[in-house]
Design an enzyme around this catalytic site. Sequence first.
Site, mmCIF file in Angstrom:
data_model
loop_
_atom_site.group_PDB
_atom_site.id
_atom_site.type_symbol
_atom_site.label_atom_id
_atom_site.label_comp_id
_atom_site.label_asym_id
_atom_site.label_seq_id
_atom_site.Cartn_x
_atom_site.Cartn_y
_atom_site.Cartn_z
ATOM 1 C CE LYS A 106 1.010 -9.264 11.540
ATOM 2 N NZ LYS A 106 0.628 -9.036 9.991
ATOM 3 C CE1 TYR A 120 -1.705 -4.169 10.929
ATOM 4 C CE2 TYR A 120 -3.172 -5.502 12.228
ATOM 5 C CZ TYR A 120 -1.907 -5.253 11.604
ATOM 6 O OH TYR A 120 -0.936 -6.084 11.603
ATOM 7 N NE ARG A 170 5.902 -10.105 7.544
ATOM 8 C CZ ARG A 170 5.671 -8.922 7.557
ATOM 9 N NH1 ARG A 170 6.155 -7.943 6.726
ATOM 10 N NH2 ARG A 170 4.671 -8.269 8.297
ATOM 11 C CG ASN A 214 2.535 -10.922 7.058
ATOM 12 O OD1 ASN A 214 1.775 -10.763 8.309
ATOM 13 N ND2 ASN A 214 2.466 -9.842 6.557
ATOM 14 C CD GLU A 243 2.791 0.807 14.954
ATOM 15 O OE1 GLU A 243 3.684 -0.243 15.199
ATOM 16 O OE2 GLU A 243 2.103 0.957 13.610
HETATM 17 P P1 IDP Z 1 3.597 -4.804 7.014
HETATM 18 O O1 IDP Z 1 3.045 -5.618 8.010
HETATM 19 O O2 IDP Z 1 4.584 -5.482 6.380
HETATM 20 O O3 IDP Z 1 3.865 -3.368 7.497
HETATM 21 P P2 IDP Z 1 1.165 -3.430 5.757
HETATM 22 O O4 IDP Z 1 1.256 -2.958 4.285
HETATM 23 O O5 IDP Z 1 1.346 -2.405 7.121
HETATM 24 O O6 IDP Z 1 2.506 -4.491 6.165
HETATM 25 O O7 IDP Z 1 -0.056 -4.233 6.066
HETATM 26 C C1 IDP Z 1 -0.466 -4.790 7.524
HETATM 27 C C2 IDP Z 1 -0.891 -6.224 7.348
HETATM 28 O O8 IDP Z 1 -2.001 -6.395 6.746
HETATM 29 C C3 IDP Z 1 0.240 -7.082 6.698
HETATM 30 O O9 IDP Z 1 1.240 -7.468 7.479
HETATM 31 C C4 IDP Z 1 -0.787 -8.244 6.218
HETATM 32 O O10 IDP Z 1 -0.992 -8.949 7.377
HETATM 33 C C5 IDP Z 1 -2.077 -7.576 5.858
HETATM 34 N N1 IDP Z 1 -1.949 -7.319 4.660
HETATM 35 C C6 IDP Z 1 -1.482 -6.357 3.818
HETATM 36 N N2 IDP Z 1 -1.647 -6.354 2.588
HETATM 37 C C7 IDP Z 1 -2.554 -7.308 2.326
HETATM 38 C C8 IDP Z 1 -3.105 -7.980 1.246
HETATM 39 O O11 IDP Z 1 -2.872 -7.573 0.036
HETATM 40 N N3 IDP Z 1 -4.028 -8.942 1.414
HETATM 41 C C9 IDP Z 1 -4.149 -9.468 2.636
HETATM 42 N N4 IDP Z 1 -3.513 -9.132 3.718
HETATM 43 C C10 IDP Z 1 -2.760 -7.760 3.661
#
Ligand code: IDP
Length: 149
Positions: free
Chosen positions: A9, A49, A102, A112, A126
């Site tokens: 990212k 997304y 991470r 992250n 994807e």
């Molecule tokens: P992942 O990347 O571990 O698969 P996902 O639940 O698919 O996690 O969420 C996609 C991305 O959205 C995360 O990597 C993070 O950057 C962001 N994200 C997820 N949950 C939150 C949140 O509660 N607050 C802010 N950003 C979030």
Amino acid sequence: MEQTLILVKPDGVQRGLIGAIIGRFEQRGLKLVAMKFIQMSRTLAETHYAVHKERPFYNSLVEYITSGPVVAMVWAGKDAVAAARATIGATNPVAAAPGSIRGDFAMEIGRNLVHGSDSPENAVNEVNLFFTPEERVTWNRLTDSWIQE
Ligand code: IDP
Ligand code: MG
């Protein structure tokens, strides 16, 4: 062989962590299939997304992923999706295990560093969203038999 989409990212690019992050997947034994350095368009980000469209963080997530260039990659291997997810670590870096990307390099869920597909089905979609079949390289790696039984 299973394939997974990985993104370094914009925070990973800006912080000079591209090499360190790619190194984790390479050292693990995953096999590189495709890679490019791109600025994601808003359309691509929204498609990628789309599953999070109703979430409160959706807009900031699209802003984040389009805030600078990313490295998009396809890595292959047995159980590549699960292996890559374990190498990346939990979504919230505070909960991510030390030794994961991470867990070693990040502090907040909104910064992250890495994306990894979360299921083999989503991985296929994807990978196809980011890469044409011609961009994915089939190659013989001489160490394959030392990594895969
Ligand atoms: P992942 O990347 O571990 O698969 P996902 O639940 O698919 O996690 O969420 C996609 C991305 O959205 C995360 O990597 C993070 O950057 C962001 N994200 C997820 N949950 C939150 C949140 O509660 N607050 C802010 N950003 C979030
Ligand atoms: Mg996800």
